[in-house]
Design an enzyme around this catalytic site. Structure first.
Site, mmCIF file in Angstrom:
data_model
loop_
_atom_site.group_PDB
_atom_site.id
_atom_site.type_symbol
_atom_site.label_atom_id
_atom_site.label_comp_id
_atom_site.label_asym_id
_atom_site.label_seq_id
_atom_site.Cartn_x
_atom_site.Cartn_y
_atom_site.Cartn_z
ATOM 1 N N ASN A 160 7.080 31.083 18.063
ATOM 2 C CA ASN A 160 6.046 31.428 19.034
ATOM 3 C C ASN A 160 5.687 32.893 18.821
ATOM 4 O O ASN A 160 6.534 33.781 18.968
ATOM 5 C CB ASN A 160 6.544 31.205 20.466
ATOM 6 C CG ASN A 160 5.398 31.325 21.455
ATOM 7 O OD1 ASN A 160 4.419 32.043 21.216
ATOM 8 N ND2 ASN A 160 5.519 30.619 22.561
ATOM 9 N N GLY A 171 -5.665 22.936 12.008
ATOM 10 C CA GLY A 171 -6.517 23.715 11.104
ATOM 11 C C GLY A 171 -5.934 23.977 9.718
ATOM 12 O O GLY A 171 -5.427 23.071 9.041
ATOM 13 N N LYS A 210 -6.258 42.378 9.489
ATOM 14 C CA LYS A 210 -6.214 41.523 8.296
ATOM 15 C C LYS A 210 -6.390 42.363 7.026
ATOM 16 O O LYS A 210 -5.844 42.033 5.980
ATOM 17 C CB LYS A 210 -7.293 40.440 8.390
ATOM 18 C CG LYS A 210 -7.033 39.397 9.493
ATOM 19 C CD LYS A 210 -5.961 38.389 9.113
ATOM 20 C CE LYS A 210 -5.956 37.178 10.031
ATOM 21 N NZ LYS A 210 -5.047 36.114 9.630
ATOM 22 N N THR A 267 -12.634 24.954 11.847
ATOM 23 C CA THR A 267 -11.421 24.573 12.585
ATOM 24 C C THR A 267 -11.708 24.748 14.074
ATOM 25 O O THR A 267 -12.714 25.349 14.461
ATOM 26 C CB THR A 267 -10.229 25.485 12.218
ATOM 27 O OG1 THR A 267 -10.549 26.822 12.628
ATOM 28 C CG2 THR A 267 -9.932 25.461 10.736
ATOM 29 N N TYR A 320 -9.091 42.484 14.781
ATOM 30 C CA TYR A 320 -8.832 41.357 13.867
ATOM 31 C C TYR A 320 -9.108 41.768 12.424
ATOM 32 O O TYR A 320 -8.266 41.577 11.539
ATOM 33 C CB TYR A 320 -9.728 40.190 14.285
ATOM 34 C CG TYR A 320 -9.581 38.938 13.450
ATOM 35 C CD1 TYR A 320 -8.409 38.188 13.487
ATOM 36 C CD2 TYR A 320 -10.623 38.493 12.636
ATOM 37 C CE1 TYR A 320 -8.281 37.030 12.741
ATOM 38 C CE2 TYR A 320 -10.510 37.335 11.894
ATOM 39 C CZ TYR A 320 -9.338 36.607 11.943
ATOM 40 O OH TYR A 320 -9.206 35.461 11.191
HETATM 41 P P1 NAP Z 1 -6.564 26.811 14.507
HETATM 42 O O1 NAP Z 1 -7.156 25.628 13.837
HETATM 43 O O2 NAP Z 1 -7.068 27.160 15.850
HETATM 44 O O3 NAP Z 1 -5.002 26.657 14.636
HETATM 45 C C1 NAP Z 1 -4.281 27.670 15.240
HETATM 46 C C2 NAP Z 1 -2.813 27.395 15.048
HETATM 47 O O4 NAP Z 1 -2.109 28.523 15.564
HETATM 48 C C3 NAP Z 1 -2.342 26.176 15.824
HETATM 49 O O5 NAP Z 1 -1.388 25.495 15.034
HETATM 50 C C4 NAP Z 1 -1.707 26.795 17.061
HETATM 51 O O6 NAP Z 1 -0.667 26.045 17.651
HETATM 52 C C5 NAP Z 1 -1.124 28.052 16.457
HETATM 53 N N1 NAP Z 1 -0.819 29.067 17.456
HETATM 54 C C6 NAP Z 1 -1.680 29.663 18.317
HETATM 55 N N2 NAP Z 1 -1.020 30.532 19.104
HETATM 56 C C7 NAP Z 1 0.288 30.481 18.714
HETATM 57 C C8 NAP Z 1 1.458 31.142 19.151
HETATM 58 N N3 NAP Z 1 1.454 32.026 20.145
HETATM 59 N N4 NAP Z 1 2.624 30.860 18.533
HETATM 60 C C9 NAP Z 1 2.670 29.955 17.529
HETATM 61 N N5 NAP Z 1 1.591 29.277 17.085
HETATM 62 C C10 NAP Z 1 0.416 29.550 17.669
HETATM 63 O O7 NAP Z 1 -6.685 28.130 13.548
HETATM 64 P P2 NAP Z 1 -7.253 28.309 12.072
HETATM 65 O O8 NAP Z 1 -8.716 28.500 12.162
HETATM 66 O O9 NAP Z 1 -6.698 27.242 11.182
HETATM 67 O O10 NAP Z 1 -6.643 29.731 11.665
HETATM 68 C C11 NAP Z 1 -5.470 29.843 10.899
HETATM 69 C C12 NAP Z 1 -5.483 31.170 10.146
HETATM 70 O O11 NAP Z 1 -6.680 31.273 9.359
HETATM 71 C C13 NAP Z 1 -5.458 32.418 11.022
HETATM 72 O O12 NAP Z 1 -4.647 33.403 10.436
HETATM 73 C C14 NAP Z 1 -6.915 32.888 11.017
HETATM 74 O O13 NAP Z 1 -7.030 34.269 11.234
HETATM 75 C C15 NAP Z 1 -7.307 32.511 9.601
HETATM 76 N N6 NAP Z 1 -8.761 32.372 9.409
HETATM 77 C C16 NAP Z 1 -9.464 31.327 9.926
HETATM 78 C C17 NAP Z 1 -10.825 31.242 9.700
HETATM 79 C C18 NAP Z 1 -11.674 30.112 10.217
HETATM 80 O O14 NAP Z 1 -12.915 30.171 10.073
HETATM 81 N N7 NAP Z 1 -11.099 29.081 10.795
HETATM 82 C C19 NAP Z 1 -11.495 32.233 8.971
HETATM 83 C C20 NAP Z 1 -10.758 33.296 8.478
HETATM 84 C C21 NAP Z 1 -9.389 33.355 8.685
HETATM 85 P P3 NAP Z 1 -0.920 24.959 18.859
HETATM 86 O O15 NAP Z 1 -1.228 23.668 18.164
HETATM 87 O O16 NAP Z 1 0.360 24.964 19.604
HETATM 88 O O17 NAP Z 1 -2.086 25.456 19.673
#
Ligand code: NAP
Length: 260
Positions: free
Chosen positions: A62, A16, A161, A192, A157
């Site tokens: 982690n 992501g 944030k 994502t 959440y």
């Molecule tokens: P994502 O695509 O699901 O990726 C999550 C990442 O977090 C993966 O690399 C995963 O590793 C890692 N992760 C999960 N649990 C973990 C743990 N216990 N220790 C270490 N790494 C861990 O997520 P994303 O949507 O890109 O979100 C990233 C950030 O953007 C977050 O802070 C989220 O709150 C923020 N955000 C996202 C959105 C959205 O719409 N996507 C909107 C607002 C804010 P693995 O590969 O090992 O699973």
């Protein structure tokens, strides 16, 4: 190559937004540490970055092992003698347990708040102590549009944030004199894995009715903002809380009724 000779760390960089940000920083010349719980997945990311002419390394992180926040940053500093860019991308959200003020268990609320806050506090505290000695740096926190626009669910959440936004501004004010900048990026709905798994198709369509740009964001949209804050292109910006959300929440409340 705006980031030549810079050392960066991106937390949760295997998928992501974290992955896109790591790739973007590497494309621009930084040596990027991939903070990840899976060395195997991180190695795939590193291979792909190297195939594109970039440089990246693995560091274990982690979120379930709180000591790794500090240990991860210390390892980067020990290996490279410095850290110039820290992207606090990790964020946890359990949609099954984190609901409204009425039906969210207090134990879960405080668990998720601490989990998210320490992902910025602990890493930043460790990085700042080094940045102060090496002439400065840039910290970029990945927050969410839900920190600025209250939601119908996800109280832990959203409020965690929102606290990260405040942490960002406090760090910015307290560390400006050390040439350390700190900014937050607030993604809207970004397509994502986490977002798509957590949202029903019906919710996505309803949400998009309120996004004037009328599309989900891409991880690259957020990575572009991360790159901006990482480089000298944003040299006079600190404490910014920047929404990258296709203008969600910025218009008349009647917008969704009139736009198909
Ligand atoms: P994502 O695509 O699901 O990726 C999550 C990442 O977090 C993966 O690399 C995963 O590793 C890692 N992760 C999960 N649990 C973990 C743990 N216990 N220790 C270490 N790494 C861990 O997520 P994303 O949507 O890109 O979100 C990233 C950030 O953007 C977050 O802070 C989220 O709150 C923020 N955000 C996202 C959105 C959205 O719409 N996507 C909107 C607002 C804010 P693995 O590969 O090992 O699973």
């Amino acid at each position: 190559m705006k980031l030549k000779n810079k050392v960066a760390l991106v937390t949760a960089a295997t998928k992501g937004i974290g992955l896109a940000s790591a790739e973007k920083l590497a494309e621009n010349g930084a040596l990027v540490y991939i903070g990840a719980r899976s060395e195997e997945l991180a190695k795939e990311v590193i291979k792909s970055i190297e195939e594109n002419g970039g440089r990246a390394k693995f560091v274990y992180f982690n979120a379930r092992e709180a000591q790794t926040y500090t240990a991860m940053v210390e390892e980067v500093i020990e290996n490279e003698g410095k850290i110039d860019i820290l992207v606090n991308n990790y964020g946890g959200h359990d949609v099954k347990l984190d609901k409204t003020i009425i039906d969210t268990n207090a134990e879960h609320y405080f668990y998720e708040v601490i989990n998210n806050l320490q992902s910025v506090f602990l890493t930043s505290q460790t990085a700042i102590k080094s940045m102060m000695k090496t002439g400065g740096g840039s910290i970029i926190n990945i927050s969410t549009i839900g920190s600025a626009v209250p939601d119908l669910s996800g109280i832990a959440y959203c409020t965690s944030k929102a606290a990260i936004n405040s942490l960002t501004q406090n760090i910015a004010v307290q560390c400006a004199k050390y040439n350390i900048r700190c900014n937050a990026v607030l993604p809207g709905f970004i397509a994502t894995k986490a977002a798509l798994e957590n949202m029903s198709e019906e919710f996505i369509q309803t949400f998009l009715k309120h996004v004037p740009m009328n599309r989900p964001g891409k991880p690259e949209d957020i990575a572009n903002a991360v790159l901006f804050f990482a480089t000298e292109d944003s040299s006079y910006l600190t404490g910014e809380i920047m929404e990258v959300a296709g203008a969600f929440g910025k218009f008349t409340p009647m917008y969704g009724d009139y736009v198909k």
